[in-house]
Design an enzyme around this catalytic site. Sequence first.
Site, PDB file in Angstrom:
ATOM      1  N   HIS A 100      52.052  20.081  70.181  1.00 28.38           N
ATOM      2  CA  HIS A 100      50.628  20.093  69.822  1.00 28.38           C
ATOM      3  C   HIS A 100      50.258  21.441  69.220  1.00 28.38           C
ATOM      4  O   HIS A 100      50.753  22.480  69.635  1.00 28.38           O
ATOM      5  CB  HIS A 100      49.745  19.792  71.034  1.00 28.38           C
ATOM      6  CG  HIS A 100      50.049  20.633  72.237  1.00 28.38           C
ATOM      7  ND1 HIS A 100      51.104  20.359  73.072  1.00 28.38           N
ATOM      8  CD2 HIS A 100      49.437  21.731  72.732  1.00 28.38           C
ATOM      9  CE1 HIS A 100      51.130  21.265  74.041  1.00 28.38           C
ATOM     10  NE2 HIS A 100      50.129  22.117  73.851  1.00 28.38           N
ATOM     11  N   HIS A 102      47.130  23.906  68.797  1.00 26.45           N
ATOM     12  CA  HIS A 102      45.761  24.230  69.201  1.00 26.45           C
ATOM     13  C   HIS A 102      45.021  24.763  67.979  1.00 26.45           C
ATOM     14  O   HIS A 102      45.547  25.639  67.265  1.00 26.45           O
ATOM     15  CB  HIS A 102      45.749  25.356  70.248  1.00 26.45           C
ATOM     16  CG  HIS A 102      46.416  25.030  71.552  1.00 26.45           C
ATOM     17  ND1 HIS A 102      45.701  24.714  72.672  1.00 26.45           N
ATOM     18  CD2 HIS A 102      47.727  24.984  71.909  1.00 26.45           C
ATOM     19  CE1 HIS A 102      46.541  24.497  73.685  1.00 26.45           C
ATOM     20  NE2 HIS A 102      47.782  24.655  73.241  1.00 26.45           N
TER      21      HIS A 102
END
Length: 146
Positions: A100, A102
């Site tokens: 992922h 951010h």
Amino acid sequence: MPACIFCKIIKGESPASLVFEDDNCLAFMDIQPVNPGHVLVIPRRHAVSLADMNAEECARLFSAAHALAAAVRASGLRCEGVNLLLADGEAAGQEVFHVHVHVFPRFAGDGFGFTYGPEYAILPERRELDEQARKIRSALTPAVGP
Ligand code: AMP
Ligand code: ZN
């Protein structure tokens, strides 16, 4: 493998505040934001680490993160700058083992920051930088090499 919370979000089995989705990626709000407007961008295909993704998948992920960064800036939420951050591996601070990115707004005095070790204040000599560059250059794969 224990159930992956981000795969559950992709399947609609766990709640998320969705911002964006396409065939490759999903973006949703982080439940514990650094600042309001903190978005996570993930690939649909489960990958623990960047090493599990090919260049095309990474390009799509970072292209989505690029668009999300612009959207966060234009959203009206307080945003004087944007950080993009990807923790690849436990030692790098990764806690959810589905890749992922951010994307979160920053503003003066928000209290977020990096901490550095004691060695940080000592600048390495050029020969050390050259040696590190040589090692990394020789490890570059054809996909990103010259
Ligand atoms: P990292 O330390 O880079 O692995 O960050 C994991 C991030 O995922 C943290 O910022 C968490 O707040 C966030 N997170 C964990 N579970 C969820 C969830 N169910 N929905 C949204 N964000 C989550
Ligand atoms: Zn997953």
